[in-house]
Each structure stands twice: as structure tokens, then as C-alpha cells.
Design an enzyme around this catalytic site. Structure first.
Site, PDB file in Angstrom:
ATOM      1  N   ASN A 181      37.652  44.647  44.369  1.00 25.13           N
ATOM      2  CA  ASN A 181      37.697  45.365  43.105  1.00 25.13           C
ATOM      3  C   ASN A 181      36.620  44.798  42.192  1.00 25.13           C
ATOM      4  OD1 ASN A 181      40.177  47.235  43.203  1.00 25.13           O
ATOM      5  ND2 ASN A 181      40.952  45.292  44.005  1.00 25.13           N
ATOM      6  N   GLU A 182      35.453  45.400  42.299  1.00 24.46           N
ATOM      7  CA  GLU A 182      34.276  44.918  41.594  1.00 24.46           C
ATOM      8  C   GLU A 182      34.384  45.215  40.097  1.00 24.46           C
ATOM      9  OE1 GLU A 182      32.399  43.039  43.067  1.00 24.46           O
ATOM     10  OE2 GLU A 182      31.734  43.709  45.033  1.00 24.46           O
ATOM     11  N   PRO A 183      33.497  44.612  39.281  1.00 26.11           N
ATOM     12  CA  PRO A 183      33.482  44.931  37.848  1.00 26.11           C
ATOM     13  C   PRO A 183      33.452  46.438  37.613  1.00 26.11           C
ATOM     14  CG  PRO A 183      32.013  43.097  38.293  1.00 26.11           C
ATOM     15  CD  PRO A 183      32.494  43.593  39.631  1.00 26.11           C
ATOM     16  N   SER A 185      36.354  48.179  37.992  1.00 26.86           N
ATOM     17  CA  SER A 185      37.574  48.704  38.621  1.00 26.86           C
ATOM     18  C   SER A 185      38.681  48.831  37.581  1.00 26.86           C
ATOM     19  CB  SER A 185      38.024  47.769  39.750  1.00 26.86           C
ATOM     20  OG  SER A 185      37.071  47.724  40.783  1.00 26.86           O
ATOM     21  N   THR A 200      28.108  40.323  44.869  1.00 31.78           N
ATOM     22  CA  THR A 200      29.005  40.162  46.016  1.00 31.78           C
ATOM     23  C   THR A 200      28.223  40.218  47.322  1.00 31.78           C
ATOM     24  OG1 THR A 200      30.830  41.162  44.790  1.00 31.78           O
ATOM     25  CG2 THR A 200      31.020  41.125  47.188  1.00 31.78           C
TER      26      THR A 200
END
Length: 675
Positions: A181-183, A185, A200
Site C-alpha cells: 500500500n504505497e503512498p 493508498s 520501493t
């Protein structure tokens, strides 16, 4: 045979206050918005998490119920899995009533590929316990793109049909992501396909032998999926995670840091080692929260030094210019009251900082007047102060860490005629580009032809290498021949670097090739007795007065951490030897981070000429020059990182009102603590 050593502890960390293993006190609860428990080491922390999982499994089993676990991959949970396997084998912990759901998987990804999380979970857990094959679930990275949406919905339904996750364990990425859940999300996100953040992908580059090979997409559980678990445990180890942990625990809830959503979970907790907790307020600046006694701390030398340097840095003032008002207005009333005045306190810390500076890291030979002329390194009295020259062992995890991280001190020790031995702990063979190996093989062929030597064997070898490399898949393990050539490249570069630093006797250059490293992959074997033995044997042979080891534990690949654990375990086993009683262990940094000026106990200043000589020694490592295969998150070359950090340390000393130098290499003396 593997051992239970914990290479995750920070040997430099302060002792924990009494409450640290019990989560935040009332004083810190308002600052730490997620209950946070800190342990002395990652091993102890992992045992605690594994015990909680085992209790759930046993309780559910006794009721005839299914335990539903959410699992994570990466280096963080591996010790938890090791402990669960141990409980299964030694205590009869059964997993027959367990169903698991993994957080994520790269896309596309076949389950038998080296980087597959299916393979990871089988190697680290599933193949070693009695969980039924149909009871573990990892997102499918082989699906056609058009089937992914329906698959993700089915993954969610399967979790819901089982009553939801009982426990979800998490690691945390440098961007603050949990799962993938990347920035950006959202709180309501569910299992889905996402595009990986560049940071990432950079962090994953080592697993894929280059960022260009990292998949751009992944399937991940969503934030809402995680938040619906009845219990969530997020774990983090090492200094590299400390800034992100502070944002997640003490910052605002934001989509920029997905882990911060755990502040809204009714039963979430954070589990850390001391290094990962270093940026939390109760460890970094506890005086702003209240009296130190409330934290089980006193204004001892170490805490006093840390607070005064923090104040001077915050106000951008030299130490000797701090005033009573400065202390009183920045939460240090208790400190100033205990010492009487800023004047006395400033001088005390100034002298202590001044005492860290030495141009003689191995000590200085006494003149005809005797020991009074001796200048001991660092700020402490030394058991070996009267010994000159000293026998020194400089351990280098990779074949270039010695000159990158303490090349100036290395040069100084050699110039001052100490008996310096350098020990390269691993071959470093995975960090060489294929093209470099081919170039060296071509040189050998040309060399044989130029001198009329029989070159058929050489030609055959080169042909095999070219064929292998031409058909090599991204992330594929190198052939034994290719690994050997790459290892020889690193070995010859290391020898050239050591000679450049001043080593004149080839017998003082040691290549240990520790077995844990020799997998041909970024992921290594557990540290074992054979790894400890090679360290013990070398120390028994040399009987050093000083040992230098890498304390740079933010190394993203974990090699530094494991290498340090092996050294410290060997030191502990040898502590009753007569020669060991006068031996000092100094920890250096530089490749990935630097010691803070409040931590440094020996500061070795470098002249402009020594900085230049250090750079030349680093340049001997040609395979790492211009572009390293595994540069980590820092785009600068290693020599640039080292020079910038050394210069910044010197500038920090200068800003505190101490002497101005071109550069400074900092060291911390190791005291026996859990590892």
C-alpha cells in the site's frame, strides 16, 4: 547447524528504560499514537511475537476453531518464522488448524521464481511445519491481467468467509507502506493490483539484481483489509526504519504513510528493536516529555552529552555559548538545575567532545620520558594504553567497506607502524556486473595468447560464460564458474585497496569467505558455527589489541548485521583469553550512514591529503566504481557518500566550537551487550 544469534540488535543503543518492554508510559501515550513495545534485540522481539501467535493457535485449537493469520514477507518476519518452526519441532506446536493469507505478491511472478513470495513462504515457513497445502494463500502473480480484479474480490471473500484475520503481522517499507500500500493508498482500499513506488522498486533492486528487473506492479491486500484484522502487529528492526517509524507512530494519519492508519485500529501495536526506536521522542529527546526519572533514566554522562549537543545543534550555537535561558526554554531545566549553571555544563561537554579527537587511533609510542607522552585513542582509559605498536584486525563485511568507511584511519594506523591485519568477511561476488566478469575472462584469454600459453581451456571457459550470460534470466543465480570469477575480481580489488592503504605484508590480508554468504543470491543462509569459527580462528592467530568492525547496520542487504553478529559472538567466546582482556572493539560506519556526533567516542581527523589517499584506495575497487550493482537508495558513489559524511562530521564538530578539520571518521567503542 544454525545458531540463535540475533544480528538485528544495535550494539550502540542505550540501555532501555524499565518500561520500554511494556509499551509507552502515560507520559508518552499522547505522543505515541500506537502502543509501541521496544526490545533489546530483534531476536527477543521476534520470540515475543511468535509466542503471541502460538498462543492464538493453541487457544483456537483447544476450541476446535481455525486460526486465521495474515503473514508478511521480507527480512523482518523471518525470525518470527524461525521461532514458530522451532516451536513446531521442539514443543509440538501444530498448524493443522491454521489458515494463512499473505499480504502481497509481485506481478507478474511465477511461484517458483527466486523472488516469488510463494517460494519465500515455503522456504521460510510452510515447508517446515504441518500446515495443510490448501490452507495457505499467497496472491497469484500468474493470472492474466483481465482476471486479477475478480481474483482480488475472491481473496477478500475467502478471508471474510473464515471470519476475518485473527492476527495480521506487518513490516514497514521506507515509504511507510504496509503490504504494497504505497503512498496515496486510501483507508478504504481492498485487495487490488497497484503500481509500485519508485522508492520501493529501488529498495527491491538487490533481490532482482538491478532495478530494471523489478516488476512495476504487485497484488496487495488493502489498508481496509489489514484494518479489519482483530489484532495487528507491525515489526521493524534497524536504524534505517527509525525515521519512518516515528512518522507512523507520532505523526498525523495520512495516505502518504499507510502505516499511520494503524493509529485508528483498536488493537494494533508496534514491536521494535532499540535501533528502530531511536527516533521516537522517548528515546531521542525524552526530556521534552518530563523528568528523566519517569523513564527510569538519570542525567548520566551519556544522556547529558546527548542533550547538550541536541540543544547546541537545535539553536545552531557553539557549546560554550549556550546560556541558562537556552536550557530553561528547551525543556532542560532539570539538567541545568542539577549542575548549577550553563557555564559549568558547557565546559564539561566541550572537554568531553574534545577528548574524543585523536590523531593516534592506535595510541602513540612513549618517548624517553615514559608513558606520560602516550596519547590514548578516544575518551576512555585503556587497558592496552602502554602497548606500542599494536596488533590490529580490521574486519570488512564486503571487500570495500574497509576503505570506504574507515580508509583514513586504516591509512593512519599503517603509517604509524601498527601491525594491521585486514579481514574481508565475504567474497562480495554477487555485486559484480556480468560484463566485468566477461572482460576479465577476455583478459585471461588474451594474456594466454600473448605469451604462447595453452589457451584452449581458457577459451572453453569464456565460451561457457558467454553462453550462460546470454541466456541468463533476471535474478537467476550465477553459475559456479561465474561466481568464482566475480569473487576473484573482488578479491584482487580488495588486495589492491589494502596495499594502497599501507599494508605491505600479504600475510596480513585475510579472505574469510564466510559460508553464510555463498548462496549466489542476495538472500543468505542463516549464520552458523562455521561462520563463527573462521572469525575465532583468525582472532586466536593474531591476538589483536584492537578490533575494528562495521556497525553500519542500515546496510539494506543485511550482510553488515550478520557479519557484526559473528564478530561479537567470537569476541564473547574468547573473552577469557589473556590477550582478549586488553583488546578493544571499535565500530565504524560510513557506507550507509554515520555515527551522530553525540555518539562518537573516537574521532579521527583527516587532512586533505589523507582524504585524497582514502579516495584512491576506494578507486581500486573498479567493479564498484561509477555505478555499483546494488547502490541502495543513495544514488551517490560510495566514495562520494564517504567523503560527504566525513566532511559533515567535521563540520558538526566545528559548529559545536571545536577545531575545524577537513574530515573526521567517527567510531564507537563496543561494550558487551545483547546482539
Amino acid at each position: 547447524m544454525t545458531t540463535a544469534f540475533s544480528p538485528s540488535a544495535s550494539p550502540s543503543a542505550s540501555k532501555l528504560p524499565p518500561h520500554a518492554g511494556d509499551g509507552p508510559s502515560a507520559l508518552t501515550a499522547a505522543v505515541e499514537k500506537i502502543p509501541t513495545t521496544v526490545f533489546p534485540s530483534a531476536a527477543v522481539a521476534s520470540q515475543s511475537v511468535a509466542a503471541e501467535i502460538a498462543d492464538l493457535i493453541r487457544t483456537k485449537s483447544a476450541r476446535g476453531e481455525t486460526a486465521v493469520l495474515g503473514l508478511a514477507t521480507g527480512s523482518t518476519p523471518t525470525r518470527v518464522y524461525d521461532e514458530l518452526i522451532r516451536m513446531h519441532r521442539e514443543e509440538g506446536l501444530s498448524f493443522k488448524n491454521v489458515v494463512t493469507f499473505n499480504l502481497d505478491e509481485y506481478y507478474p511472478m511465477k511461484p517458483d521464481e527466486l523472488q516469488s513470495y510463494v517460494r519465500f513462504m515455503r522456504e521460510h515457513l510452510f515447508d517446515h511445519i504441518d500446515i495443510p497445502r490448501g490452507n495457505w494463500n499467497v496472491p497469484d502473480g500468474t493470472l492474466p491481467r483481465e482476471q486479477v480484479f475478480d481474483y482480488c474480490a475472491a481473496y477478500e471473500r475467502k478471508i471474510k468467509d473464515l471470519g476475518g484475520l485473527d492476527i495480521q503481522i506487518l513490516g514497514i517499507g521506507r515509504t511507510g507502506h504496509v503490504g504494497f500500500n504505497e503512498p496515496g493508498s486510501s483507508r478504504d482500499s481492498r485487495t487490488r493490483m497497484i503500481t509500485l513506488d519508485k522508492v520501493t522498486r529501488m529498495d527491491a533492486a538487490s533481490d532482482f539484481f538491478g532495478e530494471q528487473n523489478v516488476p512495476r506492479k504487485a497484488i496487495t491486500m488493502g489498508v481496509d483489509t489489514i484494518m479489519n484484522a482483530r489484532r495487528v502487529i507491525l515489526m521493524a528492526w534497524g536504524e534505517g526504519k527509525a525515521p519512518t517509524i516515528r512518522r507512523a507512530v507520532e505523526g498525523e494519519v495520512t495516505t502518504a504513510v499507510a502505516a499511520s492508519f494503524l493509529q485508528q485500529h483498536a488493537s494494533a501495536k508496534i514491536v521494535l528493536d532499540t535501533a528502530a526506536a531511536a527516533e521516537l521522542t522517548r528515546f531521542k529527546t525524552p526530556w521534552v516529555l518530563g523528568s528523566l526519572s519517569d523513564f527510569g533514566l538519570t542525567w548520566d554522562r551519556k544522556t547529558t552529552r546527548k542533550a547538550v549537543i541536541w540543544l547546541a545543534t537545535t539553536l545552531k550555537k557553539p557549546l560554550l555559548k549556550l546560556t541558562d535561558e537556552d536550557y530553561n526554554e528547551h525543556g532542560l531545566q532539570e539538567l541545568i538545575a542539577s549542575r548549577g549553571s550553563a557555564y559549568e555544563l558547557n565546559i564539561e561537554v566541550f572537554k568531553e567532545m574534545q577528548a574524543t579527537i585523536t590523531g593516534w587511533p592506535g595510541g602513540k609510542e612513549a618517548n624517553e620520558n615514559g608513558a606520560a607522552a602516550y596519547h590514548a585513542p578516544g575518551m576512555f582509559q585503556h587497558a592496552n594504553a602502554g602497548i606500542f605498536p599494536k596488533r590490529v584486525v580490521l574486519f570488512s563485511p564486503h571487500p570495500d567497506d574497509d576503505v570506504i568507511s574507515m580508509g583514513g584511519t586504516f591509512i593512519r594506523l599503517c603509517d604509524q607502524e601498527h601491525e594491521v591485519h585486514v579481514a574481508y568477511q565475504t567474497s562480495g561476488n554477487i555485486a559484480v556486473f556480468d560484463e566485468a566478469a566477461l572482460r576479465h575472462a577476455d583478459f585471461v584469454r588474451e594474456f594466454a595468447a600473448a605469451f604462447g600459453l595453452t589457451d584452449q581451456i581458457v577459451q572453453t571457459m569464456e565460451d561457457r560464460l558467454e553462453s550462460f550470460i546470454r541466456n541468463k534470466q533476471p535474478g537467476q543465480v550465477d553459475s559456479p564458474e561465474l561466481q568464482k570469477i566475480k569473487g576473484l575480481i573482488r578479491r584482487t580489488e580488495a588486495r589492491a585497496g589494502a596495499v594502497s592503504a599501507g599494508i605491505k605484508d600479504d600475510d596480513r590480508i585475510h579472505f574469510l569467505d564466510m559460508p553464510f554468504y555463498e548462496t549466489g543470491r542476495v538472500r543468505k543462509k542463516p549464520i552458523g558455527e562455521d561462520d563463527i569459527k573462521v572469525i575465532v580462528d583468525l582472532l586466536e592467530k593474531v591476538k589483536p589489541h584492537q578490533i575494528y568492525a562495521a556497525g553500519d547496520l542500515s546496510d539494506p542487504h543485511g550482510t553488515h548485521r550478520v557479519c557484526l553478529a559473528a564478530i561479537l559472538e567470537a569476541v564473547k567466546r574468547l573473552k577469557n583469553r589473556d590477550w582478549m582482556k586488553t583488546c578493544e572493539v571499535w565500530l565504524y560506519r560510513g557506507a550507509w550512514q554515520e555515527w551522530g556526533v553525540d555518539q562518537i567516542e573516537m574521532a579521527v581527523p583527516l587532512s586533505p591529503d589523507e582524504v585524497s589517499r582514502k579516495r584512491i584506495a576506494i578507486f581500486k575497487h573498479e567493479s564498484q566504481k561509477d555505478k555499483a550493482l546494488f547502490p541502495g537508495s543513495d544514488s551517490r558513489e560510495f566514495w562520494q557518500r564517504a567523503e560527504d559524511r566525513n566532511r559533515a562530521t567535521a563540520e558538526a564538530y566545528d559548529a559545536l566550537g571545536l577545531a575545524e578539520y577537513e574530515a573526521i571518521e567517527g567510531f564507537v567503542r563496543w561494550k558487551e551487550e545483547p546482539i
